[in-house]
Design an enzyme around this catalytic site. Structure first.
Site, PDB file in Angstrom:
ATOM      1  N   HIS A   9      -2.311   2.575   2.901  1.00  0.00           N
ATOM      2  CA  HIS A   9      -2.140   1.470   1.942  1.00  0.00           C
ATOM      3  C   HIS A   9      -3.080   0.308   2.246  1.00  0.00           C
ATOM      4  O   HIS A   9      -3.586   0.157   3.358  1.00  0.00           O
ATOM      5  CB  HIS A   9      -0.689   0.976   1.974  1.00  0.00           C
ATOM      6  N   GLU A  82       6.847   5.098   6.107  1.00  0.00           N
ATOM      7  CA  GLU A  82       6.320   4.781   7.435  1.00  0.00           C
ATOM      8  C   GLU A  82       7.326   5.110   8.538  1.00  0.00           C
ATOM      9  O   GLU A  82       8.541   5.180   8.308  1.00  0.00           O
ATOM     10  CB  GLU A  82       5.932   3.287   7.498  1.00  0.00           C
TER      11      GLU A  82
END
Length: 199
Positions: A9, A82
């Site tokens: 990201h 994550e």
């Protein structure tokens, strides 16, 4: 053969501050949006079939910006969220080093759990999108865990770092996986690559 490119990201305010994000849901900053746009313009729409994203907003927004350029389907998969870092989330490197010098963070997701999670996610992807070209927008620690697994510890966790907006490619067959490129950043403007973008 299934072709997967993982995209870390774009940058967030916690990236620039050196704070460990984990599952904490921090949005992209302006620089992160520029990195996502650079990924979108770099990728050829004809090369990709679908985008899969972590549900965290920094990954989701990165994926949405890329999707604007590619015009292909976008779905969320919880498996690509994550790594959870427990009570270390929100701490800077110096704070983590002082409190947890061995990196034994309370309530952290254990490495064997991370491995089981990404193997489950990749198996689901290869079953549903066999032989397709897939983009997966995820996170630095999680992508590096995958890289570590498929390079037998030569790269990835504890060895190498990913830039925000960096692209890493994995070729998966039914019996094996091969990392064919790692942290490709040629598409990123040097002005968007900050000193803290690898955290």
């Amino acid at each position: 053969m299934t072709y997967i490119s993982f995209i870390r990201h774009g940058e967030t305010a916690w990236n620039t501050a050196g704070r460990l994000q984990g599952r904490t849901d921090i949005p992209l900053n302006q620089n992160g949006e520029l990195q996502a746009k650079a990924c979108g313009t770099f990728l050829n729409p004809n090369d990709w079939d679908i985008i899969i994203t972590s549900p965290l907003k920094r990954a989701r927004k990165t994926a949405e910006i890329i999707q604007d350029h590619l015009n292909i389907p976008l779905i969320e998969m919880e498996e690509f969220i994550e790594v959870g870092f427990g009570e270390a989330e929100g701490l800077t490197f110096a704070e983590r080093d002082q409190l947890y010098p061995e990196r034994n963070y309370p309530k952290k997701e254990h490495s064997n759990m991370v491995t089981a999670r990404f193997l489950k996610g990749l198996d689901r992807v290869t079953q549903q999108y066999k032989d397709q070209h897939i983009l997966i927008v995820s996170h630095g620690a999680f992508i590096n865990a995958i890289v570590y697994h498929y390079t037998n510890g030569q790269m990835g966790t504890g060895v190498s770092r990913l830039n925000n907006g960096g692209i890493t490619t994995l070729h998966l067959s039914e019996r094996s996986g091969e990392i064919v490129s790692y942290n490709e950043i040629s598409h990123l403007n040097p002005q968007t690559l900050t000193n803290n973008s690898k955290i």
